[in-house]
Design an enzyme around this catalytic site. Structure first.
Site, short mmCIF file in Angstrom:
data_model
loop_
_atom_site.label_atom_id
_atom_site.label_comp_id
_atom_site.label_asym_id
_atom_site.label_seq_id
_atom_site.Cartn_x
_atom_site.Cartn_y
_atom_site.Cartn_z
N GLU A 60 0.83 -1.20 0.00
CA GLU A 60 0.00 0.00 0.00
C GLU A 60 0.86 1.25 0.00
O GLU A 60 0.56 2.24 -0.68
CB GLU A 60 -0.92 -0.02 1.21
CG GLU A 60 -1.97 -1.11 1.15
CD GLU A 60 -2.61 -1.37 2.50
OE1 GLU A 60 -2.31 -0.62 3.45
OE2 GLU A 60 -3.38 -2.33 2.62
N GLU A 292 13.55 -7.24 -3.35
CA GLU A 292 14.20 -7.71 -4.57
C GLU A 292 13.24 -8.43 -5.51
O GLU A 292 13.63 -8.82 -6.61
CB GLU A 292 15.34 -8.67 -4.21
CG GLU A 292 16.52 -8.02 -3.52
CD GLU A 292 17.53 -7.46 -4.53
OE1 GLU A 292 17.16 -7.27 -5.71
OE2 GLU A 292 18.67 -7.23 -4.13
N ASN A 316 -0.61 -9.23 -5.18
CA ASN A 316 -0.81 -8.43 -6.38
C ASN A 316 -0.24 -9.11 -7.63
O ASN A 316 0.98 -9.21 -7.76
CB ASN A 316 -0.15 -7.06 -6.17
CG ASN A 316 -0.37 -6.12 -7.32
OD1 ASN A 316 -1.01 -6.46 -8.31
ND2 ASN A 316 0.16 -4.92 -7.21
N PRO A 317 -1.08 -9.54 -8.56
CA PRO A 317 -0.56 -10.20 -9.76
C PRO A 317 0.03 -9.23 -10.77
O PRO A 317 0.88 -9.60 -11.58
CB PRO A 317 -1.80 -10.89 -10.34
CG PRO A 317 -2.94 -10.01 -9.92
CD PRO A 317 -2.56 -9.50 -8.55
N GLU A 319 2.13 -6.92 -10.62
CA GLU A 319 3.55 -6.60 -10.53
C GLU A 319 4.38 -7.40 -11.52
O GLU A 319 5.50 -7.02 -11.84
CB GLU A 319 4.04 -6.83 -9.10
CG GLU A 319 3.47 -5.84 -8.10
CD GLU A 319 3.98 -6.09 -6.69
OE1 GLU A 319 4.59 -7.16 -6.47
OE2 GLU A 319 3.79 -5.22 -5.82
#
Length: 386
Positions: A60, A292, A316-317, A319
């Protein structure tokens, strides 16, 4: 009267847990956050008349970066509730604090231009006191998951009082808008998920090892064993495959390393630990480093996204989108339905079916976004008062 009773109740809870909090503050994970949040240690009030953002976690907080850049870091202050969120916020502004526990906000909050809270940090006194002391109050990226919807409705009497103190709400989807309005939210507009407004870029360039690189990302307890079992079965047919495992929580690194090393040894494969070797040459590598993940997405062929093979709610997909990865996820995505609805190409399976899903991913198209997201409606709401 409600505010008085709420403050007294929150104060009673605070006093009741003072001793346990003091004990927990000696744990490495909480050594900074608990003293700052519950004892105000090295946690002075924010500078007055700032654009105040509040976020909880790492993800967030990172989503705020393009908003901070658009408004100017010198005019922005950020509060968080987690150590990872605090560290991330420090990357793009110096004015960062831990948000104190609610009863302490009476003594801590100073007048601000606007308070912008992201997602589900619905603290009554945070909004009440910020507004009382002159700030416009906004809730952005607001969502109510299917799993939590009934709980919100059950305590609707409370959330209506919270939303009475919020001037403007930016929701992730039409479904979220409907649910938020049912709970008393006003001035609600749908802006999409701001985590999609600016997708991540690699900060370092690592050389991709030969073969098919599979990254198991943000994994949780109960997932790594099944992922490794499926990879080992798949590896018999694809010996050129390599596996990176990136646990979500650093305190689990040692336990996961022991399990991976044992599994590799039993099957005649090599194991490496990134922090010790800095190499991706082994068949199975534990990535025991923070911050990383996107750098390894950048060289991955397939990403197995954790947090969805056990009832955590998913991660979160999107990314992975900039890096052309194929994405495999579990089905427990109840906290990320909006994010998954914004992308196409994900492959869903259970751990028992993961081996077959890896084969499917080899032939699949990379994950992609369905539509872009703009930050302008949020920025307009902030600029109205600054």
């Amino acid at each position: 009267m409600f505010t008085l009773l709420y403050s007294v109740g929150a104060g009673g809870i605070y006093l009741l847990f003072l001793l346990p909090l003091a004990i927990f503050s000696f744990k490495k994970k909480y050594r900074e956050s608990i003293p700052a949040r519950f004892f105000l240690r090295r946690n002075p009030p924010l500078p007055e008349n700032s654009i105040w953002f509040h976020a909880c976690s790492f993800g967030e907080t990172r989503a705020l970066k393009p908003l901070v850049e658009a408004l100017g870091p010198e005019s922005v202050a950020i509060t968080t509730t987690t150590a990872t969120g605090f560290s991330e916020a420090k990357r793009f502004t110096e004015r960062v604090r831990y948000l104190p526990f609610e009863p302490l906000l009476w003594f801590w909050i100073r007048p601000q231009k606007v308070l912008v809270v992201i997602e589900a940090e619905l603290w009554y006194l945070l909004f009440f006191l910020a507004k009382k002391r002159g700030a416009k109050t906004m809730l952005i990226n607001a969502r109510i998951s299917d799993r939590s919807y009934e709980s919100y409705r059950r305590f609707g009497w409370f959330y209506r009082r919270v939303f009475a103190r919020i001037d403007e709400v930016c929701a992730q989807s039409e479904t979220d808008r409907s649910r938020l309005e049912e709970l008393g939210a006003k001035n609600v507009k749908v802006t999409g998920n701001i985590k999609l407004a600016r997708l991540p870029e690699a900060t370092k360039r690592y050389e991709k090892p030969a073969g098919i690189l599979v990254t198991a990302a943000s994994t949780h307890a109960g997932e790594e064993e099944g992922i490794v079992r499926a990879f080992l079965a798949w590896h018999r047919r694809h010996p050129e495959g390599k596996l990176l495992v990136v646990p979500r929580h650093p305190e689990r690194f040692d336990d996961v390393a022991a399990m991976l090393e044992k599994s590799a040894r039993q099957t005649g494969l090599s194991f490496g630990r990134w922090s010790e070797t800095g190499s991706l040459g082994a068949d199975i590598v534990l990535i025991d480093a923070m911050g990383e993940l996107v750098n390894f997405y950048a060289i991955s062929d397939i990403v197995i996204l954790g947090g969805a093979f056990v009832p955590v709610g998913g991660h979160n997909p999107a990314e992975t989108v900039p890096f052309g990865c194929r994405l495999v996820s579990g089905r427990e995505i109840f906290n990320q339905k909006a994010m998954f609805s914004a992308v196409e190409g994900a492959i869903f399976c259970d751990l028992d079916d993961l081996e077959e899903a890896l084969d499917e991913a080899l032939e699949a198209e990379p994950l992609r976004l369905k539509r872009p997201v703009s930050l302008e409606p949020i920025l307009e709401g902030i600029r109205d008062v600054v």
